[in-house]
Motif scaffolding. Structure first.
Motif, PDB file in Angstrom:
ATOM      1  N   GLY A   3     -27.637  -9.245  19.399  1.00 29.46           N
ATOM      2  CA  GLY A   3     -26.911  -8.994  18.228  1.00 29.46           C
ATOM      3  C   GLY A   3     -25.638  -8.505  18.486  1.00 29.46           C
ATOM      4  N   VAL A   4     -24.143  -8.968  18.107  1.00 27.57           N
ATOM      5  CA  VAL A   4     -23.172  -8.315  18.404  1.00 27.57           C
ATOM      6  C   VAL A   4     -21.908  -7.709  17.453  1.00 27.57           C
ATOM      7  CG1 VAL A   4     -20.937  -8.829  20.014  1.00 27.57           C
ATOM      8  CG2 VAL A   4     -23.070  -9.874  20.531  1.00 27.57           C
ATOM      9  N   ARG A   8     -16.287 -17.065  20.243  1.00 29.33           N
ATOM     10  CA  ARG A   8     -16.994 -16.729  21.849  1.00 29.33           C
ATOM     11  C   ARG A   8     -19.045 -16.560  21.678  1.00 29.33           C
ATOM     12  NH1 ARG A   8     -12.907 -14.553  25.683  1.00 29.33           N
ATOM     13  NH2 ARG A   8     -14.487 -14.892  27.058  1.00 29.33           N
ATOM     14  N   VAL A   9     -18.781 -15.777  21.324  1.00 27.84           N
ATOM     15  CA  VAL A   9     -20.358 -14.560  21.717  1.00 27.84           C
ATOM     16  C   VAL A   9     -21.218 -15.535  20.446  1.00 27.84           C
ATOM     17  CG1 VAL A   9     -19.684 -12.830  22.706  1.00 27.84           C
ATOM     18  CG2 VAL A   9     -19.815 -13.026  19.619  1.00 27.84           C
ATOM     19  N   GLU A  10     -20.544 -15.905  19.531  1.00 26.30           N
ATOM     20  CA  GLU A  10     -21.087 -17.186  18.924  1.00 26.30           C
ATOM     21  C   GLU A  10     -21.606 -18.354  19.077  1.00 26.30           C
ATOM     22  OE1 GLU A  10     -21.266 -17.609  14.036  1.00 26.30           O
ATOM     23  OE2 GLU A  10     -19.476 -18.198  14.942  1.00 26.30           O
ATOM     24  N   VAL A  56     -23.839 -12.533  14.076  1.00 28.75           N
ATOM     25  CA  VAL A  56     -22.694 -11.597  14.668  1.00 28.75           C
ATOM     26  C   VAL A  56     -21.605 -11.178  13.950  1.00 28.75           C
ATOM     27  CG1 VAL A  56     -20.185 -12.458  16.132  1.00 28.75           C
ATOM     28  CG2 VAL A  56     -22.368 -13.880  16.729  1.00 28.75           C
ATOM     29  N   HIS A  57     -21.017  -9.365  14.245  1.00 30.12           N
ATOM     30  CA  HIS A  57     -19.737  -9.744  12.917  1.00 30.12           C
ATOM     31  C   HIS A  57     -18.995  -9.351  14.124  1.00 30.12           C
ATOM     32  CE1 HIS A  57     -19.351  -7.410   8.801  1.00 30.12           C
ATOM     33  NE2 HIS A  57     -18.761  -6.511  10.195  1.00 30.12           N
ATOM     34  N   GLN A  58     -17.346  -9.071  12.901  1.00 30.64           N
ATOM     35  CA  GLN A  58     -16.389  -9.467  13.270  1.00 30.64           C
ATOM     36  C   GLN A  58     -15.940  -8.145  12.636  1.00 30.64           C
ATOM     37  OE1 GLN A  58     -14.375 -10.208  15.806  1.00 30.64           O
ATOM     38  NE2 GLN A  58     -12.806  -8.554  15.750  1.00 30.64           N
ATOM     39  N   ILE A  59     -15.041  -7.105  13.359  1.00 26.06           N
ATOM     40  CA  ILE A  59     -14.246  -5.445  12.153  1.00 26.06           C
ATOM     41  C   ILE A  59     -13.359  -6.014  13.980  1.00 26.06           C
ATOM     42  CG2 ILE A  59     -14.092  -3.574  12.507  1.00 26.06           C
ATOM     43  CD1 ILE A  59     -17.289  -2.711  13.253  1.00 26.06           C
ATOM     44  N   VAL A  71     -25.623  -4.993  21.039  1.00 23.52           N
ATOM     45  CA  VAL A  71     -23.753  -4.619  21.632  1.00 23.52           C
ATOM     46  C   VAL A  71     -22.937  -5.006  20.515  1.00 23.52           C
ATOM     47  CG1 VAL A  71     -22.366  -5.572  23.576  1.00 23.52           C
ATOM     48  CG2 VAL A  71     -25.302  -6.012  23.489  1.00 23.52           C
ATOM     49  N   ILE A  72     -22.298  -3.637  20.683  1.00 22.90           N
ATOM     50  CA  ILE A  72     -20.885  -3.280  20.299  1.00 22.90           C
ATOM     51  C   ILE A  72     -19.729  -3.144  21.051  1.00 22.90           C
ATOM     52  CG2 ILE A  72     -19.777  -1.331  18.357  1.00 22.90           C
ATOM     53  CD1 ILE A  72     -22.006  -0.037  17.537  1.00 22.90           C
TER      54      ILE A  72
END
Length: 230
Positions: free
Chosen positions: A60-61, A74-76, A83-86, A115-116
């Motif tokens: 997960g990212v 991109r990572v998705e 995937v979670h966007q901040i 991975v953060i």
């Protein structure tokens, strides 16, 4: 007074990071805080890792950026399990308080690795723990040989240095040995791997490190470096 304010901020961050860490440990989840300057290749590393380890690890990212969801998309596409966007709206780093809300709905029990990807910056991200097992710093050969000397805290706080874009070395007046020496002056025990996210050179060693750290996490041994300096 400024020192006191910074200490209060870091202390508060440590409290939330401890809560994040407890959640990660409950799920035996390996968590990496991936840091670099802008353009060093963090997202490219994730894309290549996700594709190469598809079927072996569920990764997960959490993407940290000042604006946009470009890297998250991109990572998705590369196959991230979650995937979670901040978007920080101007802040130059992610902190534990930004990570905590993202974890509320995260499928942590279905992940092996989280991975953060921190905001591209060689200063601020090193100051803030988020609950990670390891900080990993990525430095491209195109940045030259002096980054560890100029930004020592980033390299001192990291468990692993990935020297990226080594396929470009024939076109640069840069020596890998000089980068290694500079990094080990500020962190003698730093593990260093030379890689190319474009060609894949050196990445099997990174994958082996990743899997060994996951095994240690599942056994409940060997957390990463947690120090943060005021």
């Amino acid at each position: 007074m400024k020192v006191t304010v910074l200490k209060d901020i870091l202390d508060a961050n440590h409290q939330v990071a401890a809560q994040n860490r407890a959640l990660f440990e409950r799920h035996r989840l390996l968590v990496l805080n991936l840091m670099s300057s802008p353009g060093a290749g963090k997202t490219a590393l994730l894309e290549r890792t996700l594709r190469d380890l598809r079927g072996r690890l569920r990764i997960g990212v959490i993407e940290g950026d000042i604006q946009t969801t470009l890297d998250a998309r991109r990572v998705e596409r590369a196959g991230a399990a979650w995937v979670h966007q901040i978007n920080t709206r101007g802040a130059c780093h992610l902190d534990a308080g930004m990570i905590a809300p993202a974890l509320a709905g995260a499928p942590l029990g279905r992940l092996d690795v989280l991975v953060i990807e921190n905001v591209g910056n060689l200063v601020c991200p090193a100051e803030f723990v988020v609950g990670e097992d390891h900080k990993v710093v990525l430095s491209a050969v195109t940045e030259g040989e002096d980054k560890p000397a100029k930004y020592p805290l980033m390299f001192r706080e990291s468990s692993l240095l990935l020297v990226n874009k080594i396929d470009l070395l024939p076109h640069l007046d840069v020596k890998l040995a000089a980068i290694h020496r500079a990094a080990r002056r500020v962190h003698p025990g730093l593990r260093i791997l030379d890689v190319s996210c474009r060609t894949g050179q050196g990445l099997p060693a990174f994958y082996a490190w990743l899997e060994s750290q996951l095994e240690r996490r599942r056994k409940g041994t060997g957390r990463g470096r947690k120090r943060t300096r005021a």
